[in-house]
Design a protein around this motif. Structure first.
Motif, PDB file in Angstrom:
ATOM      1  N   CYS A  59       0.744  -1.165   0.151  1.00 12.05           N
ATOM      2  CA  CYS A  59       0.032   0.068   0.136  1.00 12.05           C
ATOM      3  C   CYS A  59       0.739   1.254  -0.105  1.00 12.05           C
ATOM      4  CB  CYS A  59      -0.823  -0.115   1.169  1.00 12.05           C
ATOM      5  SG  CYS A  59      -2.043  -1.339   1.224  1.00 12.05           S
ATOM      6  N   LEU A  60       2.006   1.186   0.848  1.00 15.69           N
ATOM      7  CA  LEU A  60       2.907   2.429   0.910  1.00 15.69           C
ATOM      8  C   LEU A  60       3.466   2.534  -0.349  1.00 15.69           C
ATOM      9  CD1 LEU A  60       3.411   1.860   4.695  1.00 15.69           C
ATOM     10  CD2 LEU A  60       2.142   3.602   3.886  1.00 15.69           C
ATOM     11  N   SER A  61       3.657   1.602  -1.098  1.00 15.03           N
ATOM     12  CA  SER A  61       4.632   1.894  -2.366  1.00 15.03           C
ATOM     13  C   SER A  61       4.082   2.956  -3.157  1.00 15.03           C
ATOM     14  CB  SER A  61       4.708   0.642  -3.033  1.00 15.03           C
ATOM     15  OG  SER A  61       3.492   0.051  -3.758  1.00 15.03           O
ATOM     16  N   CYS A  62       2.746   3.090  -2.913  1.00 18.19           N
ATOM     17  CA  CYS A  62       2.055   4.423  -3.696  1.00 18.19           C
ATOM     18  C   CYS A  62       1.588   5.406  -2.603  1.00 18.19           C
ATOM     19  CB  CYS A  62       0.983   3.743  -4.495  1.00 18.19           C
ATOM     20  SG  CYS A  62       1.456   3.092  -6.020  1.00 18.19           S
ATOM     21  N   HIS A  63       1.004   4.981  -1.635  1.00 18.72           N
ATOM     22  CA  HIS A  63       0.495   5.946  -0.712  1.00 18.72           C
ATOM     23  C   HIS A  63       1.381   6.595   0.121  1.00 18.72           C
ATOM     24  CE1 HIS A  63      -3.643   5.478  -1.650  1.00 18.72           C
ATOM     25  NE2 HIS A  63      -3.622   4.158  -1.516  1.00 18.72           N
ATOM     26  N   PHE A  64       2.848   6.323  -0.008  1.00 21.63           N
ATOM     27  CA  PHE A  64       3.831   7.034   0.501  1.00 21.63           C
ATOM     28  C   PHE A  64       4.938   7.213  -0.617  1.00 21.63           C
ATOM     29  CE2 PHE A  64       7.861   7.763   2.684  1.00 21.63           C
ATOM     30  CZ  PHE A  64       7.617   9.171   3.017  1.00 21.63           C
ATOM     31  N   GLY A  65       5.232   5.899  -0.936  1.00 16.60           N
ATOM     32  CA  GLY A  65       6.294   5.982  -1.915  1.00 16.60           C
ATOM     33  C   GLY A  65       7.354   5.044  -1.265  1.00 16.60           C
ATOM     34  N   ASN A  66       7.992   4.581  -2.336  1.00 17.38           N
ATOM     35  CA  ASN A  66       9.078   3.851  -2.068  1.00 17.38           C
ATOM     36  C   ASN A  66      10.303   4.147  -2.859  1.00 17.38           C
ATOM     37  OD1 ASN A  66       8.748   2.674  -4.468  1.00 17.38           O
ATOM     38  ND2 ASN A  66       8.085   0.539  -3.653  1.00 17.38           N
ATOM     39  N   LYS A  67      11.491   3.090  -3.105  1.00 19.01           N
ATOM     40  CA  LYS A  67      12.599   3.720  -3.725  1.00 19.01           C
ATOM     41  C   LYS A  67      12.394   3.839  -5.347  1.00 19.01           C
ATOM     42  CE  LYS A  67      14.662  -1.027  -4.394  1.00 19.01           C
ATOM     43  NZ  LYS A  67      13.926  -1.037  -5.877  1.00 19.01           N
ATOM     44  N   ASP A  68      11.231   3.276  -5.792  1.00 17.92           N
ATOM     45  CA  ASP A  68      10.955   3.370  -7.102  1.00 17.92           C
ATOM     46  C   ASP A  68       9.841   4.358  -7.456  1.00 17.92           C
ATOM     47  OD1 ASP A  68      12.464   1.197  -7.757  1.00 17.92           O
ATOM     48  OD2 ASP A  68      11.155  -0.186  -7.258  1.00 17.92           O
ATOM     49  N   LYS A  69       9.168   4.622  -6.511  1.00 21.40           N
ATOM     50  CA  LYS A  69       8.142   5.649  -6.933  1.00 21.40           C
ATOM     51  C   LYS A  69       7.841   6.457  -5.653  1.00 21.40           C
ATOM     52  CE  LYS A  69       4.914   2.103  -6.969  1.00 21.40           C
ATOM     53  NZ  LYS A  69       4.073   0.963  -7.645  1.00 21.40           N
ATOM     54  N   ILE A  70       8.055   7.766  -5.797  1.00 24.81           N
ATOM     55  CA  ILE A  70       7.327   8.485  -4.620  1.00 24.81           C
ATOM     56  C   ILE A  70       6.848   9.940  -5.279  1.00 24.81           C
ATOM     57  CG2 ILE A  70       9.720   9.453  -4.490  1.00 24.81           C
ATOM     58  CD1 ILE A  70       9.210   9.255  -1.183  1.00 24.81           C
ATOM     59  N   VAL A  71       5.910  10.497  -4.492  1.00 27.14           N
ATOM     60  CA  VAL A  71       5.556  11.850  -4.977  1.00 27.14           C
ATOM     61  C   VAL A  71       6.474  12.869  -4.064  1.00 27.14           C
ATOM     62  CG1 VAL A  71       3.549  13.332  -4.534  1.00 27.14           C
ATOM     63  CG2 VAL A  71       3.107  11.029  -4.799  1.00 27.14           C
ATOM     64  N   THR A  72       7.448  13.446  -5.045  1.00 22.94           N
ATOM     65  CA  THR A  72       8.335  14.228  -4.402  1.00 22.94           C
ATOM     66  C   THR A  72       7.726  15.628  -4.010  1.00 22.94           C
ATOM     67  OG1 THR A  72       8.861  14.842  -6.547  1.00 22.94           O
ATOM     68  CG2 THR A  72      10.158  13.063  -5.708  1.00 22.94           C
ATOM     69  N   HIS A  73       8.528  16.476  -3.570  1.00 21.38           N
ATOM     70  CA  HIS A  73       8.238  17.741  -3.344  1.00 21.38           C
ATOM     71  C   HIS A  73       7.767  18.774  -4.850  1.00 21.38           C
ATOM     72  CE1 HIS A  73       8.381  22.094  -2.155  1.00 21.38           C
ATOM     73  NE2 HIS A  73       7.419  21.864  -1.245  1.00 21.38           N
ATOM     74  N   ARG A  74       8.689  18.039  -5.803  1.00 16.28           N
ATOM     75  CA  ARG A  74       8.659  18.701  -7.145  1.00 16.28           C
ATOM     76  C   ARG A  74       7.207  18.347  -7.863  1.00 16.28           C
ATOM     77  NH1 ARG A  74      12.590  19.403 -11.483  1.00 16.28           N
ATOM     78  NH2 ARG A  74      14.208  18.961 -10.167  1.00 16.28           N
ATOM     79  N   MET A  75       6.921  17.255  -7.397  1.00 15.28           N
ATOM     80  CA  MET A  75       5.601  16.969  -8.153  1.00 15.28           C
ATOM     81  C   MET A  75       4.403  17.516  -7.319  1.00 15.28           C
ATOM     82  SD  MET A  75       6.317  12.884  -8.512  1.00 15.28           S
ATOM     83  CE  MET A  75       4.620  12.276  -8.602  1.00 15.28           C
ATOM     84  N   MET A  76       4.515  17.980  -6.008  1.00 12.39           N
ATOM     85  CA  MET A  76       3.591  18.561  -5.095  1.00 12.39           C
ATOM     86  C   MET A  76       3.495  19.886  -5.707  1.00 12.39           C
ATOM     87  SD  MET A  76       3.282  17.186  -1.352  1.00 12.39           S
ATOM     88  CE  MET A  76       3.072  15.410  -1.176  1.00 12.39           C
ATOM     89  N   GLY A  77       4.746  20.457  -6.028  1.00 10.31           N
ATOM     90  CA  GLY A  77       4.866  21.778  -6.366  1.00 10.31           C
ATOM     91  C   GLY A  77       4.164  22.066  -7.640  1.00 10.31           C
ATOM     92  N   ALA A  78       4.049  20.755  -8.473  1.00 10.16           N
ATOM     93  CA  ALA A  78       3.278  20.998  -9.907  1.00 10.16           C
ATOM     94  C   ALA A  78       2.042  20.786  -9.510  1.00 10.16           C
ATOM     95  CB  ALA A  78       3.935  19.632 -10.690  1.00 10.16           C
ATOM     96  N   GLY A  79       1.435  20.489  -8.254  1.00  6.62           N
ATOM     97  CA  GLY A  79      -0.134  20.648  -8.122  1.00  6.62           C
ATOM     98  C   GLY A  79      -0.451  19.073  -7.240  1.00  6.62           C
ATOM     99  N   HIS A  80       0.257  18.305  -7.272  1.00  4.33           N
ATOM    100  CA  HIS A  80      -0.084  17.060  -6.624  1.00  4.33           C
ATOM    101  C   HIS A  80      -0.456  17.410  -5.282  1.00  4.33           C
ATOM    102  CE1 HIS A  80      -0.616  12.748  -5.428  1.00  4.33           C
ATOM    103  NE2 HIS A  80      -0.406  12.389  -6.693  1.00  4.33           N
ATOM    104  N   PRO A  81      -1.660  16.750  -4.663  1.00  7.25           N
ATOM    105  CA  PRO A  81      -2.100  17.091  -3.445  1.00  7.25           C
ATOM    106  C   PRO A  81      -1.214  16.397  -2.425  1.00  7.25           C
ATOM    107  CG  PRO A  81      -3.669  15.277  -4.630  1.00  7.25           C
ATOM    108  CD  PRO A  81      -2.548  16.024  -5.678  1.00  7.25           C
ATOM    109  N   ARG A  82      -1.327  16.995  -1.146  1.00  4.99           N
ATOM    110  CA  ARG A  82      -0.541  16.337   0.071  1.00  4.99           C
ATOM    111  C   ARG A  82      -1.208  14.858  -0.033  1.00  4.99           C
ATOM    112  NH1 ARG A  82      -1.081  15.768   5.408  1.00  4.99           N
ATOM    113  NH2 ARG A  82      -3.293  15.688   5.094  1.00  4.99           N
TER     114      ARG A  82
END
Lengths: 1229, 446
Positions: free
Chosen positions: B178-201
């Motif tokens: 679950c956390l591999s997406c809902h938080f992220g892991n080494k392969d995929k993570i919502v970075t601050h850059r993505m949030m800056g682009a508009g991704h929600p918290r």
């Protein structure tokens, strides 16, 4: 009635022993679960020859684990060595050991695996093991092959209408009077071993389920040889003294039965049996048709006939889930179109012959079922609606006739005729080019050359189908913008709008709306198709108030409905998806296709991009007074056209099929195979001959309670006429319409969903309400099912009243097509006989008459009786049953036994005219009791239908109860007056009458005298319209058209008791005699002026078009009638001086607009015959589009429990204000 | 992931409990490759969705699973309805544009990796549809190698796992999944850059989200017999521990911890910075002064309660380590890497303990009062902490209620509703009101 088969459907576990047939090994049922290894072992040997296949388990889902033998049986342990060749004996030997072998190898062309042609009951005679081997999906085998996973669906399918055909058998039994049960009791089902079976509903239907149309059980069809006749034809009456020559009597003290064979020359005993009902040929003939004539069937219990494009399919589950190549049109076949139409396979299995018809395209199940697969069964014109969905209807033998008929007349041998009729039951095929399968296959390729029509590329049953185009009421082709397209435009069929369903145009197939349950059934037994449907328009389109729920809400939907949002296409996509307030549907067949759904609510919401003012106006039109005043918009207390009042397709159809008649002539000498149950050959066979299939009749009535009693389109459905030729080739009855069990005429009607939905070409205001221009009187008459006198059936004979005779003049060929002699069709179907006719100077060669006791000034034909008013001779009813019987010397008789045994004469001082409330055979006395009133929900007859009405110039109106002629009992036919009425002498000089329900319009010295016969034996004077020497009248909806001393005039009889002579309607004619109104033209027999044709599209402003005399050949016209034969209209004129005249009014040659509602007539004299004495009257042809009279009295049977035509009050709601005055509509907002 | 497995094996070796064998199995399962990493083809939802398989409208009486899984997922699970569809929305399109992606959101690997089941083309079956969003095989693993065998008679859960079914019932595996997406892991993570682009918290808590997904399974006696005994608290605890590990792993990874000059800001508390400048909202916590960027320690705060119950002897050390990490990260002194490493090791120990620890009513009450106490003490003055605490309290109350050990369920629910109301909107979050709601809750929920 006793069914011959009353075996319960056996559970799969009850086995019949394999009776030593070689190769029959009972394989265990396919398991629900097994290991991959176990499954593979059951394919191992098979693959040593079959090597590879398209879908190993047939299922695309890899979660299905099956081996070949799980489904097919057979011995998967047998394998061939890789070196063995197919020609080797070892190969054949292995094949024999591995495969299950048939009992009848020749019938299967063993070892070919192609479906045999027309196998019908072969499956019932085969071993269940072999059936399973060739088609595990066959319903005899499916419990074993598919049941482990799909048992519920298999069981539901066994009980579904696609298997039981209950709607056809039940409808045929009821409409032909064989069984009085409108909740049907007959249906087809078999046991595993192929014995006929009864199916039981899983639960006994309680009141609620019954109301939903669910039936407790269906019983096997009894054999036709043992069912008593229901038809009230004279041959079925008691008698048959000499029939023993064909039907040996036993137990009589004379060896040869010679004492019984005292047949009188010229007066043969035509009765069908010398014993009781259901012996000899005294049987229910329609059952022969069901059993032997290929109309709709074969259905799910049998293989397709596998011989013509459109006939290739398997049986049972595989009938639908394995696709065959049937149609090259991608709109019909989707992605399967490239595989052609010859039933050839594209399988990767190396052992399956590639260029041989009768194999599925692939060894694969699919839910992506193309409409072309549905069409294999759902192709019968008046009953099932894949044709209309395609925008096609049955070809009428006339359009582009030069391409379809051979240049040289064909005289098929019996052998050749038999061979063609086995494929195609329509008898015309034995003479036409399309009887040749190679020609048939490529009929659609003729399209670029054709000028009258365009053909479809499927030909199941050997039939041809023509495209239906958008036309105005006069028949002019229209393009998408409603602009006319010229008849001679070479691209007219590209420019004109082809009226296929808008759904088809989007790329949809049947399975895009009818999901699993609509096909398999919900497990209950139904008798009516519409009751078994779960989908409803609103489920996907919503209503004016609500967006769609994506839950099914049709009559057969489960509680809460099926959740359409869960559905997936075969290719794996969700079928439905909401995206940003828009609803999309994915194509079931095309993985790349989706479409946006039109949401009704959006179209009526101002400001929405999809807003459509016309739609909003129609859907939000207020009900009641406000609506009549044209007020519309949201917020009404009630809407005029709300979803609970009427079915969506009432307006959203573009056209409906109307089968204006089929002829089923039975031939005793044709020994043919039974297509159901145990099969076997017996004598008797009837061909099946569509006569008038039109696309221009729009009619309304009410659905039954199953469909909420909503207003719906009504079609004419299977109006039959029956004939019979006995073993001596004597025509013992001809073209007789049966009577329904309810006593109503069997010229059947039924509410239906035409599947011709369009967005633009819908019905609009003036299609159902009186238009402001008052130019739709005929349209309204059609709409309300009062009939338009246009498609009337004038058959083999025209019935003429002469000065001193009644007479039948043969006007058509007996062979099929029964073309009017001298007509356009005659020229192409029978070039030799047409030439002979021309050589005869167009004189008709055959007529039969009977002397009368006075001028037969009015004649009316009902069934086998001809009613004639004979002046001083009173009224007499002639027996004309033997009119076409070559063995009978006097074919019209007044007393078939002796005057002591039968007296149908009613004396009166000066009988001037006789009229029947309907010329359709009816039997009002059948329509009584709780079975009819409560169970079958039938309306009662109006009492006027018990009588024949006679005008007498001195005595007034005479009523005669004629019901005994409809009861099948020959010993009680003694007619007497029931009442005589002439209050105050108002009917003095009465000379003609027209009946419009309870109102009767009498032409008398006083003018038009209108009587109210609500209590028929106590007539009341309603009104008198003074006219000088009114001679005759004709009624159409709101107007009575009258011939009088001055010529032609119209009377507004919207309120019959308050008639209004229409001021501007007068057209002067010097000698107007009789009037006939067919759709928007009035035909006046105008004496020496010939035939006057008056355009009455606007009844208040009629227009004389022509006085047709064909170069003085018509110069003493006394009466005229109009009828339709195939695509063309004909007028028949009684000409005092010159006899009967036959005039072709329209033909593809003279009037390219012939498919219009009321094409302009282009009269052409094509045939004539002098009569025995001057011709003065004609009997109107059988009404084929009249189900109800002008005051709401039902005449014809309606299929579907509780459905009916409008009552008088309901009719009035479409155009009358509460005070009885007319309100009108304009089509534009 | 090998490292984690090794640690767990080690833990198992120290263990003397009879659960040792289970722990070994757990280790294998917990080590299972995540579905997107696993071999085999993803065949598509349609194969599972058959009404005769997992698409039944009503549960089967004689099946050990409901068979309605597809229906539940399809109708009410956002993985089906929202995950992929949201990519078509304007906001998603904008994010993709802002990030300079070549494809629109619905076609970009970066987005699809979490918003759909997104195997490479070669591992898609003929009926696989990426448009199904987070479909069956996104969690249960590619079915090519087990779809035929899992329907065989007598097929066991163990057989299925062996052929590649993902062990979603194993808490660590579930958390990782679950956390591999809902938080992220080494392969995929919502970075601050993505949030800056508009991704929600990102907002997630394993147990709460499992319950609200909603589950398409029922954990009953049969389930536990076939799989393992189930303890919701353990799931919650493991979820917290794994997030914490991931956070620390980001910190410890020289690549992932920085993005240019700045650290990867996604590990910090969003609201520490994201508020109007007029709103001077600093309050002292964890010894971090004003103007410092606060680490997002919400999960570490939850773990306090877990450590207290599961490793009571280490509570003090743990709290000090968390405090030290907070301070170090904020620049208040101390070695970030060193502290993080220590904490990480502790978390490993905790995880291995959690694998065998069961929680009784007493534990739950302890956790509950700990959460309430910490909250009243001001530990959840950051929104992220308050949010996590609310979800945790909700879960614990739920567990207690299910055990019949919560008096006054209705009043507790009402109090919980008020608490939820306080964290409904992160932008209007007011710590003092949250604290007041917690006080109220503390009075009623026992």
């Amino acid at each position: 009635m006793r069914a011959r088969f009353l075996l319960p459907l056996l559970a799969a576990a009850l086995l019949a022993p394999a009776l030593g047939d070689s190769g029959e090994r009972r394989a265990p049922p396919a398991p629900e679960r097994q290991t991959v290894g176990e499954a593979d072992a059951k394919s191992a040997g098979c693959l040593s020859c079959h090597a590879e296949t398209d879908r190993h388990t047939m299922h695309q889902n890899p979660g299905v684990v099956l081996g070949c033998a799980d489904c097919h049986g057979g011995d998967a342990r047998v394998r061939v060595d890789g070196k063995v060749k197919r020609e080797d004996a070892a190969y054949r030997e292995a094949l024999q050991r591995a495969h299950v072998l048939p009992r009848d190898p020749r019938a299967w062309s063993w070892p070919s695996s192609a479906n045999p042609e027309r196998s019908y009951t072969l499956l019932n005679r085969e071993s269940p093991e072999f059936v399973r081997f060739v088609n595990p999906g066959d319903l005899r085998a499916a419990r074993e092959a598919c049941g482990a996973c799909h048992l519920a669906i298999v069981q539901a399918s066994e009980r579904s209408l696609m298997a039981t055909s209950a709607m056809l058998w039940g409808g045929a039994a009821y409409n032909n009077g064989i069984l009085p049960f409108k909740r049907y009791i007959l249906g087809e089902a078999y046991t595993r071993e192929g014995a006929g079976a009864t199916v039981l509903n899983p639960v006994k239907p309680n009141d609620f389920l019954t109301e939903k149309g669910i039936l407790p059980s269906l019983t096997a069809l009894p054999a036709w040889e043992s069912v008593p006749p229901a038809d009230v034809f004279r041959v079925f009456e008691r008698g048959g003294r000499v029939i023993s020559s064909q039907f040996p009597e036993v137990g009589l003290p004379n060896g040869s039965g010679a004492l019984q064979k005292l047949d009188e020359p010229g007066r043969p005993d035509i009765r069908a049996s010398n014993r009781g009902p259901a012996t000899g040929s005294r049987i229910a003939v329609p059952l022969i048709n069901i059993a032997k004539t290929r109309l709709n069937d074969p259905h799910l219990w049998f293989l397709g006939t596998n011989e013509q494009p459109g006939d290739y399919r398997s049986s049972g589950c595989s009938a639908c889930h394995t696709v065959y190549a049937n149609d090259r049109d991608a709109k019909h076949s989707g992605p399967y179109a490239p595989y052609g139409s010859s039933g050839e396979t594209a399988t990767s299995d190396p052992t399956i012959a590639k260029n041989q018809p009768g194999h599925p395209i692939r060894h694969e199940f699919t839910r992506a079922i193309p409409s072309s697969q549905c069409m294999v069964c759902h192709m019968h014109q008046p009953n099932v609606f894949v044709n209309s969905f395609y925008g096609t209807t049955m070809w009428d033998y006339e359009a582009d006739a030069p391409f379809m008929w051979p240049q040289k007349q064909k005289y098929p041998s019996d052998e050749e005729a038999r061979r063609i009729l086995e494929r195609n039951p329509e008898e015309a095929a034995i003479r036409g080019n399309w009887g040749d399968p190679e020609f048939l296959k490529n009929v659609a390729k003729l399209n670029p050359q054709l000028k009258d029509t365009q053909f479809a590329d499927y030909h199941g049953h050997g039939w041809n189908f023509r495209a239906v185009y958008k036309r105005d009421r006069k028949g002019t082709l229209l393009d998408a913008k409603g602009q006319p397209v010229a008849d001679d435009d070479p691209k007219k069929f590209e420019k004109a709008v082809h009226l296929s369903s808008i759904h088809l145009d989007l790329g949809m197939h049947c399975v895009d709306c009818h999901f699993a349950q609509d096909a398999h059934g919900n497990g209950h037994i139904y008798g009516e198709v519409a009751a078994a449907i779960e989908i409803d328009c609103a489920d996907c389109h919503g209503t004016a108030d609500k967006y769609p729920t994506l839950r099914t809400s049709g009559p057969a939907a489960r509680p809460g409905g099926l959740d359409l949002a869960l559905l997936r296409t075969q290719d794996g996509r969700r079928r439905f998806e909401w995206r940003k307030g828009k609803l999309y549907q994915r194509s079931a067949l095309d993985p790349e296709r989706e479409w946006e759904m039109t949401l009704v609510k959006d179209t009526v919401t101002p400001g929405h991009p999809k807003y459509n003012e016309k739609a909003a106006r129609a859907k939000l039109m207020h009900s009641g007074e406000a609506g009549r005043a044209g007020k519309w918009g949201p917020g009404a207390g009630g809407y005029a056209h709300s979803n609970d009042k009427m079915a969506c397709y009432t307006c959203h159809l573009s056209w409906t099929t109307s089968c204006g008649g089929c002829h089923l002539p039975i031939q005793a000498n044709w020994k043919t195979e039974r297509h159901h149950y145990e099969g076997g050959e017996t004598r008797n066979y009837a061909t099946y001959n569509p006569q008038v299939a039109r696309d221009d009749a729009f009619q309304l009535g009410r659905h039954g309670p199953v469909k909420g009693g909503r207003i719906a389109p009504i079609r004419s459905s299977s109006a039959l006429v029956l004939s019979s030729t006995n073993a001596n080739r004597e025509r013992i009855y001809v073209q007789q319409p049966p009577v329904a069990a309810s006593g109503f005429s069997s010229q059947a009607f039924a509410p239906h969903y035409p599947h011709t939905e369009r967005k633009t070409e819908t019905k609009t205001c003036s299609d159902c309400h009186v238009s402001r221009d008052n130019d739709n009187n005929a349209i309204m008459a059609q709409l309300l099912l009062q009939g338009t006198n246009f498609v009337n059936f004038v058959g083999f004979n025209a019935w003429v009243g002469d000065e001193r005779h009644v007479e039948a003049v043969q006007v058509t060929e007996w062979d099929e097509p029964q073309a009017v002699i001298g007509s356009y069709l005659h020229r192409y179907a029978y070039p030799d006989w047409y030439a002979d006719h021309q050589k005869r100077g167009q004189r008709l060669p055959e007529a039969h008459d009977h002397e009368t006791s006075g001028p037969a000034a009015c004649v009316a034909l009902r069934g086998e009786y001809l009613y004639a008013a004979e002046g001083r001779g009173g009224m007499r009813v002639y027996d004309v049953a033997s009119i076409a019987n070559k063995g009978v010397s006097q074919r019209i008789v007044s007393a078939p036994f002796s005057p002591l045994g039968h007296d149908t004469h009613v004396a009166s001082r000066n009988a001037t005219c006789v009229a029947l409330p309907t010329n359709q055979p009816i039997a009002p006395k059948r329509n009584q009791g709780d079975l009819m009133r409560k169970t079958n929900q039938e309306q009662p007859f109006h009492p006027i239908y018990n009588y024949a009405l006679v005008t007498d110039a001195e005595e007034g109106l005479i009523l005669v109860d004629v019901n005994t002629l409809a009861d099948g009992e020959p010993r009680n036919n003694f007619l007497e007056r029931a009442a005589t009425w002439n209050e105050g002498g108002v009917l003095k000089g009465a000379r003609h009458l027209t009946i419009g329900g309870r109102y009767v319009y009498v032409a008398a010295d006083a003018g038009i005298v209108i009587l109210d016969l609500d209590e028929p034996l106590k007539p009341r004077l309603a009104a008198v319209v003074p006219l000088s020497r009114a001679r005759a009248s004709a009624l159409q909806f709101r107007y009575l058209f009258v011939a009088d001393r001055q010529g032609f005039v119209a009377i507004d009889v919207t309120q019959a008791a308050r008639p209004r002579l229409v001021p501007g309607s007068r057209i002067a004619l010097a000698d107007a005699r009789r009037i006939y109104v067919a759709r928007s033209y009035a035909y006046v027999a105008a004496g020496y002026e010939g035939l006057a044709i008056i355009d009455v599209e606007k009844p208040e402003a009629p227009r004389l078009m022509t006085k047709f005399s064909s170069g003085d050949k018509l110069d003493d016209t006394r009466d005229v009638i109009v009828g339709s034969t195939n695509a063309s209209a004909f007028a028949y004129v009684a000409d005092g001086r010159n006899g009967l005249k036959v005039i072709q009014l329209t033909s593809p040659e003279t009037q390219p607009k012939l498919y219009g509602f009321s094409p302009e007539p282009r009269p052409r004299l094509i045939a004539w015959r002098e009569t025995a004495s001057p011709a003065i009257a004609l009997a109107k042809g059988l009404d084929r589009d009249r189900a109800v009279d002008e005051t709401g009295g039902q005449i014809a049977v309606f299929g579907r429990i509780g459905s009916r035509p409008f009552t008088r009050e309901e009719q009035g709601r479409l155009y009358l204000k509460p005070d009885g005055s007319v309100w009108t509509v304009e089509d534009g907002p | 992931m090998k490292r984690l497995a090794a640690l767990l094996l080690l833990a198992a070796a120290f263990s003397t409990s009879p659960a040792g064998l289970n722990a070994t199995e757990n280790a294998t399962e917990a080590d299972a490759p995540l579905p997107y990493q696993a071999g085999g083809k993803h065949l598509g939802v349609v194969n599972c969705a058959s009404s005769l398989c997992h698409g039944s409208i009503t549960p089967w009486k004689d099946s050990n699973v409901l068979q309605t899984e597809y229906v539940t997922w399809s109708r009410v699970d956002k993985h089906a309805n929202k995950a992929y569809a949201v990519l078509f929305e304007e906001r998603s399109q904008r994010i993709a544009r802002n990030l300079g992606l070549k494809e629109p959101a619905q076609a970009a690997k970066l987005c699809l990796d979490c918003h759909a089941d997104n195997p490479p083309a070669a591992r898609r079956g003929e009926r696989f549809k990426v448009a199904d969003g987070v479909g069956c095989e996104a969690c249960h693993g590619p079915s090519e190698n087990w779809i035929r065998s899992h329907v065989a008679p007598g097929a066991t859960h163990a057989d299925n796992l062996e052929r590649g079914l993902y062990p979603t019932s194993e808490p660590v595996a579930q958390a990782r999944l679950c956390l591999s997406c809902h938080f992220g892991n080494k392969d995929k993570i919502v970075t601050h850059r993505m949030m800056g682009a508009g991704h929600p918290r990102m907002s997630f808590e394993l147990d709460t989200f499992t319950q609200t997904e909603p589950p398409h399974f029922v954990i009953d006696a049969d389930w536990q017999k076939r799989k393992r005994s189930w303890d919701g608290v353990r799931v919650w605890a493991i979820g917290q521990a794994i997030v914490a590990q991931e956070l620390i792993d980001v910190l410890l990874d020289p690549k992932r911890s920085h993005d240019g000059f700045f650290p990867e800001l996604v590990v910090f508390d969003c609201h520490a910075c994201h508020h109007p400048m007029s709103n001077v909202r600093w309050t002292p916590r964890q010894g971090i002064g004003p103007g410092r960027i606060r680490f997002n320690d919400a999960n570490l705060l939850m773990l306090r309660q877990i450590v207290r119950q599961a490793l009571p002897g280490e509570e003090k050390d743990y709290n000090e380590l968390v405090s030290a990490l907070n301070k170090a990260l904020a620049g208040e002194g101390g070695d970030t890497v060193e502290t993080a490493r220590k904490l990480r090791a502790g978390l490993d120990r905790l995880l291995s303990r959690l694998a065998v620890r069961t929680f009784d009513g007493k534990d739950l009450h302890g956790i509950l009062s700990g959460l309430i106490g910490d909250g009243i003490a001001g530990e959840y003055s950051d929104y992220a902490g308050a949010e996590q605490a609310t979800m945790a309290i909700g879960s614990v109350l739920n567990f207690l209620a299910k055990r019949g050990e919560l008096s006054g369920v209705r009043t507790a629910n009402a109090a919980l509703d008020r608490l939820h109301a306080e964290v409904r909107n992160d932008e209007t979050f007011r710590p003092e009101r949250f604290r007041a709601a917690l006080v109220e809750l503390g009075k009623t929920a026992r």
